[in-house]
Write an enzyme that holds these catalytic residues in place. Structure first.
Site, PDB file in Angstrom:
ATOM      1  N   ASP A  34      40.791  66.950  56.956  1.00  0.00           N
ATOM      2  CA  ASP A  34      40.309  65.933  57.895  1.00  0.00           C
ATOM      3  C   ASP A  34      40.319  66.435  59.330  1.00  0.00           C
ATOM      4  OD1 ASP A  34      40.210  64.439  55.678  1.00  0.00           O
ATOM      5  OD2 ASP A  34      41.677  62.910  56.311  1.00  0.00           O
ATOM      6  N   SER A  35      41.340  67.241  59.663  1.00  0.00           N
ATOM      7  CA  SER A  35      41.480  67.704  61.044  1.00  0.00           C
ATOM      8  C   SER A  35      40.262  68.528  61.475  1.00  0.00           C
ATOM      9  CB  SER A  35      42.747  68.540  61.187  1.00  0.00           C
ATOM     10  OG  SER A  35      42.699  69.600  60.260  1.00  0.00           O
ATOM     11  N   ASP A  38      37.410  66.129  62.123  1.00  0.00           N
ATOM     12  CA  ASP A  38      37.611  65.454  63.408  1.00  0.00           C
ATOM     13  C   ASP A  38      37.286  66.366  64.589  1.00  0.00           C
ATOM     14  OD1 ASP A  38      38.399  63.322  61.954  1.00  0.00           O
ATOM     15  OD2 ASP A  38      40.552  63.602  62.257  1.00  0.00           O
ATOM     16  N   GLU A 113      25.611  50.673  32.244  1.00  0.00           N
ATOM     17  CA  GLU A 113      26.279  50.950  33.525  1.00  0.00           C
ATOM     18  C   GLU A 113      27.390  49.944  33.753  1.00  0.00           C
ATOM     19  OE1 GLU A 113      23.268  50.686  36.562  1.00  0.00           O
ATOM     20  OE2 GLU A 113      21.949  52.003  35.419  1.00  0.00           O
ATOM     21  N   LYS A 115      29.159  47.101  35.694  1.00  0.00           N
ATOM     22  CA  LYS A 115      28.657  46.062  36.602  1.00  0.00           C
ATOM     23  C   LYS A 115      29.678  45.907  37.727  1.00  0.00           C
ATOM     24  CE  LYS A 115      26.725  41.403  36.574  1.00  0.00           C
ATOM     25  NZ  LYS A 115      27.489  40.873  37.683  1.00  0.00           N
ATOM     26  N   ASP A 117      31.612  44.732  40.895  1.00  0.00           N
ATOM     27  CA  ASP A 117      31.795  43.372  41.412  1.00  0.00           C
ATOM     28  C   ASP A 117      31.820  43.369  42.940  1.00  0.00           C
ATOM     29  OD1 ASP A 117      32.080  40.698  41.308  1.00  0.00           O
ATOM     30  OD2 ASP A 117      34.181  40.707  40.676  1.00  0.00           O
ATOM     31  N   GLU A 170      25.103  48.159  44.895  1.00  0.00           N
ATOM     32  CA  GLU A 170      26.174  47.173  45.021  1.00  0.00           C
ATOM     33  C   GLU A 170      27.197  47.691  46.034  1.00  0.00           C
ATOM     34  OE1 GLU A 170      25.724  44.470  43.213  1.00  0.00           O
ATOM     35  OE2 GLU A 170      27.659  43.478  42.991  1.00  0.00           O
ATOM     36  N   TYR A 222      22.075  51.636  42.224  1.00  0.00           N
ATOM     37  CA  TYR A 222      21.763  51.550  40.798  1.00  0.00           C
ATOM     38  C   TYR A 222      20.280  51.387  40.488  1.00  0.00           C
ATOM     39  CZ  TYR A 222      22.174  46.557  41.919  1.00  0.00           C
ATOM     40  OH  TYR A 222      22.048  45.319  42.485  1.00  0.00           O
ATOM     41  N   LYS A 286      20.317  48.376  30.428  1.00  0.00           N
ATOM     42  CA  LYS A 286      18.914  48.417  30.857  1.00  0.00           C
ATOM     43  C   LYS A 286      18.091  49.265  29.895  1.00  0.00           C
ATOM     44  CE  LYS A 286      20.577  48.446  35.621  1.00  0.00           C
ATOM     45  NZ  LYS A 286      20.767  49.204  36.854  1.00  0.00           N
ATOM     46  N   LYS A 310      29.098  39.929  30.427  1.00  0.00           N
ATOM     47  CA  LYS A 310      30.193  39.498  31.309  1.00  0.00           C
ATOM     48  C   LYS A 310      31.517  39.544  30.559  1.00  0.00           C
ATOM     49  CE  LYS A 310      28.520  37.861  35.279  1.00  0.00           C
ATOM     50  NZ  LYS A 310      28.536  36.491  35.499  1.00  0.00           N
ATOM     51  N   CYS A 404      61.795  11.606  46.208  1.00  0.00           N
ATOM     52  CA  CYS A 404      60.962  12.570  46.925  1.00  0.00           C
ATOM     53  C   CYS A 404      61.823  13.736  47.414  1.00  0.00           C
ATOM     54  CB  CYS A 404      60.277  11.896  48.108  1.00  0.00           C
ATOM     55  SG  CYS A 404      59.418  13.051  49.196  1.00  0.00           S
ATOM     56  N   CYS A 407      61.774  13.517  51.485  1.00  0.00           N
ATOM     57  CA  CYS A 407      62.344  12.444  52.306  1.00  0.00           C
ATOM     58  C   CYS A 407      63.359  11.577  51.554  1.00  0.00           C
ATOM     59  CB  CYS A 407      61.239  11.572  52.889  1.00  0.00           C
ATOM     60  SG  CYS A 407      60.433  10.528  51.669  1.00  0.00           S
ATOM     61  N   CYS A 422      55.242   9.645  46.331  1.00  0.00           N
ATOM     62  CA  CYS A 422      56.167   9.160  47.341  1.00  0.00           C
ATOM     63  C   CYS A 422      55.354   8.184  48.180  1.00  0.00           C
ATOM     64  CB  CYS A 422      56.640  10.332  48.208  1.00  0.00           C
ATOM     65  SG  CYS A 422      57.459   9.780  49.712  1.00  0.00           S
ATOM     66  N   CYS A 427      56.966   9.834  55.363  1.00  0.00           N
ATOM     67  CA  CYS A 427      57.448  11.063  54.707  1.00  0.00           C
ATOM     68  C   CYS A 427      56.917  12.284  55.467  1.00  0.00           C
ATOM     69  CB  CYS A 427      56.978  11.082  53.261  1.00  0.00           C
ATOM     70  SG  CYS A 427      57.266  12.669  52.454  1.00  0.00           S
TER      71      CYS A 427
END
Ligand code: IVH
Length: 668
Positions: A34-35, A38, A113, A115, A117, A170, A222, A286, A310, A404, A407, A422, A427
């Site tokens: 990463d350095s 950057d 594939e 699905k 979410d 997605e 997709y 598909k 699903k 209650c 109270c 109650c 209360c």
């Protein structure tokens, strides 16, 4: 540096950074630390600052725009974004296969594939450059969320070929990012997102792209909207091509030559689903060949060449550690199961409402039981059943209290109700819950006043009733835990802004028995002001279509209470609006209609239209359909067997039409 060498250097840096970005976010195989990334990014930023004329839209420095939008513009999709039909079991999949073979022949290959979410998005590229990104919207018109989508690192700003295409995919939030986000939200006392899908959608709906940028969103593409123009023969080839262009596609896809293989894939992923680092809610199947897809065609809503299997709601086993009791704003005592924290359908669940004592008895729930938990509608946690075979003998029966818990007053079971209540109007739990209700979204909608802040204000006696909210000062609020100057200021402006709410929000917020958000709206539209409503008789109230006996009684007795009237007066003195400010129904195009700005009452049996149809048509022409006849009524439409409303109209000398006359006017 002269401009030529700067241009060369900038191009080189952009290319190498784009490549590193692609390796990291699309291929998931970073080749430099990463350095290093950057360091090069800083170098590019500095050069572009020095030579702003060389800065281009597709530069890796330009992912997060500085501008905050006022609103999202509408975008029309070049081809509509359809949704998919559903399959819930093996039989549904076999039926789908049979239909496909009947219409496209036996030689069919499927692509299965995951699905994902998240939320569907459309990405348009012009000559290889990302130009517009949009939500699905109603399928034809979506919202332009380009600025937010640009912040997703796996969306290429520039493709590897200079093509003009529209791509579908997605956008989603990986589980890890979701958990971190919710934890941070909870630490700030904000409401957590219910699941990663809502979090992704909420992030992309922000007008400030910096927020989306901070949310670690991702995407899997997709599909191609215009594959036919590109000379590609099958969906699977389309996906390979998208990958070649630099898009992130999901690798778990599989070509299947029979429905048996499809079912195997589905079974396999039903099991392996928890191992993924993101949520899926099913499998998409598909037909691969584009020609066969064409042959099969689409219905109005969805293609016949694809289906979404699903998954059933996920069920998990955990331990019910305790049952907690709480008093709601109407005094009802609700038992809540305290669970050993467990992950289900994307979030950690530790509480589930048990609703009432009868349910606890019916399900034979004991403290210490192993229980099966699921999320109803994928959101609300629910105890499905207990597992008596797992009992050790240490489980304890649950006893409802007789007083209650808050109270100490005696609890009562009202006739015909399962709930214990109650009935002490003083209360503190009921008052606190009433305050929370008052500020909630469908009521006065005061941002920044969540449950925690309200409870704190209440326990520190800074507010005792809703009118006190409007007396809060900067000095009082700044003393609360976790309240900085900025949040106090925001809160005070949110409180101030709520004074301008239309009547129905206040009415709902007051928490009158049986008056929900919808009834509050009906009442406001009918009576226009708090003053009119508070002096309405029980009979006048019952005349309104949607208002029944019970509600009419509750409303009339609410306004008979001295305390309620005093509270309303106090709110009024504080500057809270007491009038209905609903949408004006007269617009330029129907200004000439006889209904424009008029209040119309429908009564009796209609033959030519349904009630709803007539109402919609009148409203479309600028009329206001009300449920009760008063001096403010302009026209009464009397169908067959019209009764008391017609009589009243005649007494008041109001114009009365029959249905034929109405039809004539509507068809003009
Ligand atoms: S194909 C016309 N493939 O599921 C076909 N959809 O109703 C368009 N989804 O909201 C959808 N993963 O956003 C397809 N691999 C995938 C998908 C997928 C998730 C979503 C899609 C749509 C819904 C289907």
């Amino acid at each position: 540096m002269d401009i030529q060498s700067a241009e060369r250097k900038i191009k080189d840096l952009q290319n190498i950074l784009n490549q590193y970005n692609y390796e990291y976010h699309v291929l998931d195989t970073p080749s430099v630390p990463d350095s290093e990334y950057d360091r090069l990014m800083n170098e590019l930023t500095a050069l572009e600052e020095q030579f702003p004329q060389l800065k281009t839209e597709d530069s890796p420095t330009q992912r997060v725009g500085g501008e905050i939008l006022d609103m999202f513009e509408k975008v029309e999709h070049e081809t509509s974004m359809l949704s998919l039909g559903n399959a819930f079991n093996e039989q549904d999949l076999r039926d789908f296969d049979r239909r496909v073979r009947q219409n496209a022949g036996d030689d069919v290959t499927y692509v299965c594939e995951l699905k994902i979410d998240g939320l569907a998005v459309s990405l348009r590229y012009e000559n290889g450059l990302f130009s517009i990104g949009a939500t699905r919207g109603d399928g034809t018109i979506g919202e332009n969320i380009t600025a937010n989508l640009r912040t997703i690192r796996s969306i290429p700003l520039r493709l590897k070929e200079e093509v003009s295409i529209e791509v579908r995919g997605e956008a989603f939030m990986p589980r890890k990012s979701f958990e971190a986000l919710n934890q941070a939200k909870e630490e700030r006392g904000e409401e957590a997102f219910a699941n990663p899908r809502n979090a992704a959608a909420g992030s992309l709906r922000q007008l400030d792209p910096k927020i989306a940028a901070s949310r670690n969103l991702d995407i899997y593409v997709y599909g191609l909207a215009n594959a036919d123009e590109l000379g590609i023969a099958a969906h699977s080839e389309g996906l390979d091509y998208l990958e070649k262009l630099g898009f992130k596609t999901n690798k778990e896809r599989k070509k299947c030559d029979s429905i048996e293989e499809v079912i195997e894939y589905v079974t396999d992923w039903t099991e392996k689903r928890p191992q993924l680092s993101y949520d899926i809610d099913g499998i998409v199947i598909k037909v691969d060949g584009y020609e066969q897809q064409e042959q099969l065609g689409t219905t109005a809503k969805s293609p016949r060449w694809a289906i979404a299997y699903k998954f059933p709601a996920e069920e998990v086993i955990t331990i019910l550690k305790d049952i907690e009791l709480s008093i709601g704003r109407t005094g009802v005592l609700t038992p809540t199961a305290i669970l050993e924290p467990v992950r289900v359908a994307g979030t950690t669940v530790q509480r589930a409402s048990l609703h009432n004592e009868d349910l606890i008895r019916e399900k034979d729930i004991k403290i210490g039981d192993h229980v099966v938990v699921k999320k109803a509608g994928d959101i609300i946690p629910e105890v499905v059943n207990v597992l008596p075979e797992r009992r050790t003998g240490d489980e304890v029966d649950f006893q409802m209290p007789t007083v209650c818990p808050e109270c100490g007053s005696e609890l009562v079971r009202l006739e015909g109700e399962v709930a214990l209540r109650c009935i002490n109007p003083k209360c503190p739990a009921q008052i606190r819950e009433g305050l929370i209700h008052f500020v909630s979204r469908n009521a006065m909608n005061i941002d920044g006043l969540g449950e925690k802040v309200v409870s704190q204000l209440f326990s520190e006696k800074l507010i005792e009733d809703v009118a006190d909210l409007y007396k809060l000062t900067f000095e009082q609020l700044i003393q609360l835990a976790r309240m900085g100057e900025k949040s106090v200021q925001n809160l005070l402006s949110a409180i101030e802004a709520s004074k301008k709410n239309s009547l129905e929000k206040l009415l709902f917020g007051l928490g009158i028995r049986h008056v929900g958000a919808k009834a509050a709206k009906t009442l406001s539209m009918t009576f226009h002001s708090m003053e009119q409503l508070s002096s309405a008789s029980r009979e006048q109230l019952i005349e309104i279509n949607e208002i029944g006996d019970k509600m009419a009684d509750a409303i009339a007795s609410y306004f008979e209470q001295e305390e309620a009237l005093e509270l309303i007066q106090e709110l009024k003195n504080a500057g809270v609006n007491m009038e209905y400010l609903g949408p004006k129904r007269v617009s330029a195009e129907n200004i000439d209609s006889v209904f424009a700005g008029k209040t119309i009452v429908l009564t009796g049996k209609l033959e030519l239209f349904s009630r709803n149809e007539a109402k919609q048509k009148i409203e479309a022409l600028g009329g206001n359909v009300s449920g009760s006849v008063s001096k403010k009524t302009d026209i009464v439409i009397a169908g067959e067997d019209a009764g008391s409303k017609l009589k009243k109209a005649e007494e008041l000398g109001i114009t009365v039409w029959n249905e034929e006359r109405l039809a004539e006017e509507l068809n003009k």
